[in-house]
Design a protein around this motif. Structure first.
Motif, PDB file in Angstrom:
ATOM      1  N   PHE A 304      54.327  34.708  37.532  1.00 33.44           N
ATOM      2  CA  PHE A 304      53.391  33.917  36.735  1.00 33.44           C
ATOM      3  C   PHE A 304      54.086  32.785  35.985  1.00 33.44           C
ATOM      4  N   HIS A 305      55.382  32.938  35.752  1.00 36.36           N
ATOM      5  CA  HIS A 305      56.134  31.835  35.146  1.00 36.36           C
ATOM      6  C   HIS A 305      56.033  30.588  36.016  1.00 36.36           C
ATOM      7  N   TYR A 306      56.095  30.782  37.329  1.00 35.06           N
ATOM      8  CA  TYR A 306      55.990  29.651  38.255  1.00 35.06           C
ATOM      9  C   TYR A 306      54.535  29.328  38.584  1.00 35.06           C
ATOM     10  N   ALA A 307      53.710  30.347  38.722  1.00 35.57           N
ATOM     11  CA  ALA A 307      52.314  30.119  39.129  1.00 35.57           C
ATOM     12  C   ALA A 307      51.529  29.327  38.094  1.00 35.57           C
ATOM     13  N   LYS A 308      51.816  29.544  36.813  1.00 37.79           N
ATOM     14  CA  LYS A 308      51.020  28.880  35.786  1.00 37.79           C
ATOM     15  C   LYS A 308      51.242  27.369  35.763  1.00 37.79           C
ATOM     16  N   LYS A 309      52.311  26.906  36.439  1.00 33.94           N
ATOM     17  CA  LYS A 309      52.560  25.469  36.513  1.00 33.94           C
ATOM     18  C   LYS A 309      51.879  24.826  37.719  1.00 33.94           C
ATOM     19  N   ALA A 310      51.270  25.647  38.566  1.00 32.88           N
ATOM     20  CA  ALA A 310      50.685  25.144  39.802  1.00 32.88           C
ATOM     21  C   ALA A 310      49.368  24.431  39.550  1.00 32.88           C
ATOM     22  N   GLU A 311      49.080  23.473  40.417  1.00 31.94           N
ATOM     23  CA  GLU A 311      47.794  22.795  40.358  1.00 31.94           C
ATOM     24  C   GLU A 311      46.694  23.793  40.720  1.00 31.94           C
ATOM     25  N   GLY A 312      45.629  23.798  39.934  1.00 36.19           N
ATOM     26  CA  GLY A 312      44.518  24.693  40.210  1.00 36.19           C
ATOM     27  C   GLY A 312      44.642  26.055  39.567  1.00 36.19           C
ATOM     28  N   PHE A 313      45.702  26.273  38.758  1.00 38.78           N
ATOM     29  CA  PHE A 313      45.852  27.594  38.142  1.00 38.78           C
ATOM     30  C   PHE A 313      44.670  27.928  37.231  1.00 38.78           C
ATOM     31  N   ALA A 314      44.212  26.947  36.473  1.00 38.37           N
ATOM     32  CA  ALA A 314      43.112  27.212  35.537  1.00 38.37           C
ATOM     33  C   ALA A 314      41.862  27.679  36.270  1.00 38.37           C
ATOM     34  N   SER A 315      41.576  27.065  37.408  1.00 38.41           N
ATOM     35  CA  SER A 315      40.364  27.438  38.131  1.00 38.41           C
ATOM     36  C   SER A 315      40.490  28.801  38.799  1.00 38.41           C
ATOM     37  N   ALA A 316      41.728  29.326  38.910  1.00 42.82           N
ATOM     38  CA  ALA A 316      41.925  30.635  39.523  1.00 42.82           C
ATOM     39  C   ALA A 316      41.815  31.769  38.521  1.00 42.82           C
ATOM     40  N   ILE A 317      41.722  31.435  37.229  1.00 46.87           N
ATOM     41  CA  ILE A 317      41.718  32.458  36.186  1.00 46.87           C
ATOM     42  C   ILE A 317      40.585  33.454  36.367  1.00 46.87           C
ATOM     43  N   ALA A 318      39.392  32.957  36.683  1.00 48.24           N
ATOM     44  CA  ALA A 318      38.244  33.852  36.813  1.00 48.24           C
ATOM     45  C   ALA A 318      38.468  34.890  37.912  1.00 48.24           C
ATOM     46  N   LYS A 319      39.091  34.471  39.011  1.00 47.63           N
ATOM     47  CA  LYS A 319      39.368  35.416  40.098  1.00 47.63           C
ATOM     48  C   LYS A 319      40.510  36.368  39.741  1.00 47.63           C
ATOM     49  N   LEU A 320      41.458  35.877  38.956  1.00 50.24           N
ATOM     50  CA  LEU A 320      42.605  36.694  38.591  1.00 50.24           C
ATOM     51  C   LEU A 320      42.260  37.779  37.577  1.00 50.24           C
ATOM     52  N   GLN A 321      41.287  37.508  36.725  1.00 58.92           N
ATOM     53  CA  GLN A 321      41.013  38.372  35.568  1.00 58.92           C
ATOM     54  C   GLN A 321      40.801  39.843  35.925  1.00 58.92           C
ATOM     55  N   PRO A 322      39.874  40.199  36.829  1.00 58.65           N
ATOM     56  CA  PRO A 322      39.670  41.630  37.093  1.00 58.65           C
ATOM     57  C   PRO A 322      40.890  42.295  37.719  1.00 58.65           C
ATOM     58  N   CYS A 323      41.591  41.548  38.568  1.00 60.28           N
ATOM     59  CA  CYS A 323      42.802  42.081  39.198  1.00 60.28           C
ATOM     60  C   CYS A 323      43.880  42.331  38.148  1.00 60.28           C
ATOM     61  N   LEU A 324      44.048  41.368  37.236  1.00 57.70           N
ATOM     62  CA  LEU A 324      45.067  41.513  36.194  1.00 57.70           C
ATOM     63  C   LEU A 324      44.732  42.635  35.219  1.00 57.70           C
ATOM     64  N   ALA A 325      43.448  42.845  34.981  1.00 59.24           N
ATOM     65  CA  ALA A 325      43.049  43.935  34.082  1.00 59.24           C
ATOM     66  C   ALA A 325      43.493  45.275  34.648  1.00 59.24           C
ATOM     67  N   ARG A 326      43.289  45.461  35.944  1.00 53.77           N
ATOM     68  CA  ARG A 326      43.669  46.737  36.557  1.00 53.77           C
ATOM     69  C   ARG A 326      45.195  46.877  36.660  1.00 53.77           C
ATOM     70  N   ILE A 327      45.892  45.774  36.962  1.00 58.34           N
ATOM     71  CA  ILE A 327      47.356  45.835  37.010  1.00 58.34           C
ATOM     72  C   ILE A 327      47.936  46.116  35.634  1.00 58.34           C
ATOM     73  N   THR A 328      47.335  45.501  34.600  1.00 64.30           N
ATOM     74  CA  THR A 328      47.768  45.735  33.224  1.00 64.30           C
ATOM     75  C   THR A 328      47.612  47.214  32.862  1.00 64.30           C
ATOM     76  N   ALA A 329      46.507  47.808  33.290  1.00 58.10           N
ATOM     77  CA  ALA A 329      46.267  49.227  33.011  1.00 58.10           C
ATOM     78  C   ALA A 329      47.349  50.089  33.659  1.00 58.10           C
ATOM     79  N   TRP A 330      47.689  49.760  34.902  1.00 58.47           N
ATOM     80  CA  TRP A 330      48.696  50.538  35.623  1.00 58.47           C
ATOM     81  C   TRP A 330      50.073  50.374  35.006  1.00 58.47           C
ATOM     82  N   LEU A 331      50.410  49.158  34.578  1.00 59.11           N
ATOM     83  CA  LEU A 331      51.723  48.905  33.984  1.00 59.11           C
ATOM     84  C   LEU A 331      51.886  49.530  32.607  1.00 59.11           C
TER      85      LEU A 331
END
Length: 334
Positions: A304-331
């Motif tokens: 994510f250090h590199y991904a957050k600098k990518a073009e279009g990262f902001a528009s991907a947030i909505a798709k990332l959110q549910p996936c990140l919630a579950r990964i956060t729970a596991w971690l």
């Protein structure tokens, strides 16, 4: 043709190593291979720190082989201008190989206590071999003979590594477990989307004008909830509404990591290989019988250090959110 750059250093104020013999055996091994025309060996001795960048830039090798002394956490031992010992740090080596990650496939550190340098370099290079303790001359030479015998037979790097270890074992030398390999198998290759900026034409936007692309992202609140994206054409402000995380045991981490990989693969980024490397490292750790969640967390943080600098990262947030919630729970706390 694979270019093999062999670098060796044996400073005056260090114990004498049989490096010339090792180089000779590597050359002889590949010369006897029926595929010898597919390899080009370049050797450089008495290597100094300034030489590293020069040689990697000039020769553009596929494989880099270093023979000499290692010093554990202190780094690798090279020479100064007077031929005495000079250390190059682990962090500096990692940064150097980051610059050449598109051309170098494998790094072999045939030096004592070089495991730490191998781990750091592996952040950028797919295959790195290091030594987890001191290794004697005989074992180091036999490992090289086995490794390059398999390479000459066009085996993959993992098979070359195992042939090297077996060659030590066959000689009755009790050091076959000293070499360690760090390898990224790249089971999930991703490619940059073709003409990913072409969509701008549909809206009458000139592709030479980058002002419309998302460059600034501000994230507030708890990143485990639903996302609300606001902003104009060049900036985005993202607020999160906190939600409850699922039970860790209910999370299929392999599925979530694959989903994360696919979402990030849609981003246009000059750091594509670095993102892929970090995700692959997380996947490799998850595949272990008892994965270290801290290691997974650090790999994803790097992605994510590199991904957050990518073009279009902001528009991907909505798709990332549910996936990140579950990964956060596991971690958890990792």
């Amino acid at each position: 043709m694979k270019k093999i750059l062999i670098l060796f250093a044996n400073p005056k104020n260090t114990s004498n190593l049989r490096l010339d013999e090792e180089v000779r055996e590597i050359k002889n091994t590949l010369q006897l291979s029926p595929n010898r025309e597919k390899f080009h060996i370049i050797t450089e001795s008495a290597v100094r720190i300034d030489d590293l960048t020069r040689f990697l830039s000039h020769y553009q090798p596929t494989i880099v082989h270093f023979s000499g002394h290692g010093s554990g956490t202190d780094g690798l031992v090279l020479e100064d201008n007077s031929g005495h010992m000079q250390l190059v740090s682990t962090q500096a080596l990692a940064k150097l190989f980051d610059l050449f990650q598109l051309q170098i496939e494998c790094v072999l550190l045939n030096a004592c206590y070089s495991k730490e340098q191998a781990t750091a370099i592996h952040q950028h290079i797919d295959c790195v071999v290091g030594m987890n303790q001191a290794i004697g001359d005989r074992a180091a030479i036999k490992f090289s003979i086995g490794f390059y015998t398999a390479l000459g037979a066009e085996k993959n790097y993992e098979d070359c590594f195992h042939m090297g270890c077996t060659s030590i074992d066959l000689q009755g030398i009790p050091e076959s477990l000293t070499p360690e390999i760090k390898i990224r198998r790249r089971r999930y290759q991703t490619a940059l989307p073709l003409n990913s900026v072409e969509s701008g034409r549909d809206n009458g936007i000139c592709n030479n004008d980058k002002a419309w692309q998302n460059r600034s992202v501000s994230i507030g609140g708890n990143a485990t909830g639903s996302a609300i994206i606001t902003g104009d054409s060049s900036t985005a402000n993202i607020d999160f509404q906190q939600v409850s995380l699922p039970e860790p045991a209910s999370v299929n981490i392999e599925v979530e990591l694959n989903a994360l990989r696919q979402i990030l693969a849609e981003l246009e980024s000059s750091d594509r290989r670095k993102i892929d490397n970090a995700i692959a490292d997380a996947g490799e750790e998850i595949d272990k019988p008892h994965p270290d969640k801290n290691e997974v967390g650090k790999a994803l943080e790097r992605a994510f250090h590199y991904a957050k600098k990518a073009e279009g990262f902001a528009s991907a947030i909505a798709k990332l959110q549910p996936c990140l919630a579950r990964i956060t729970a596991w971690l958890g706390t990792n």
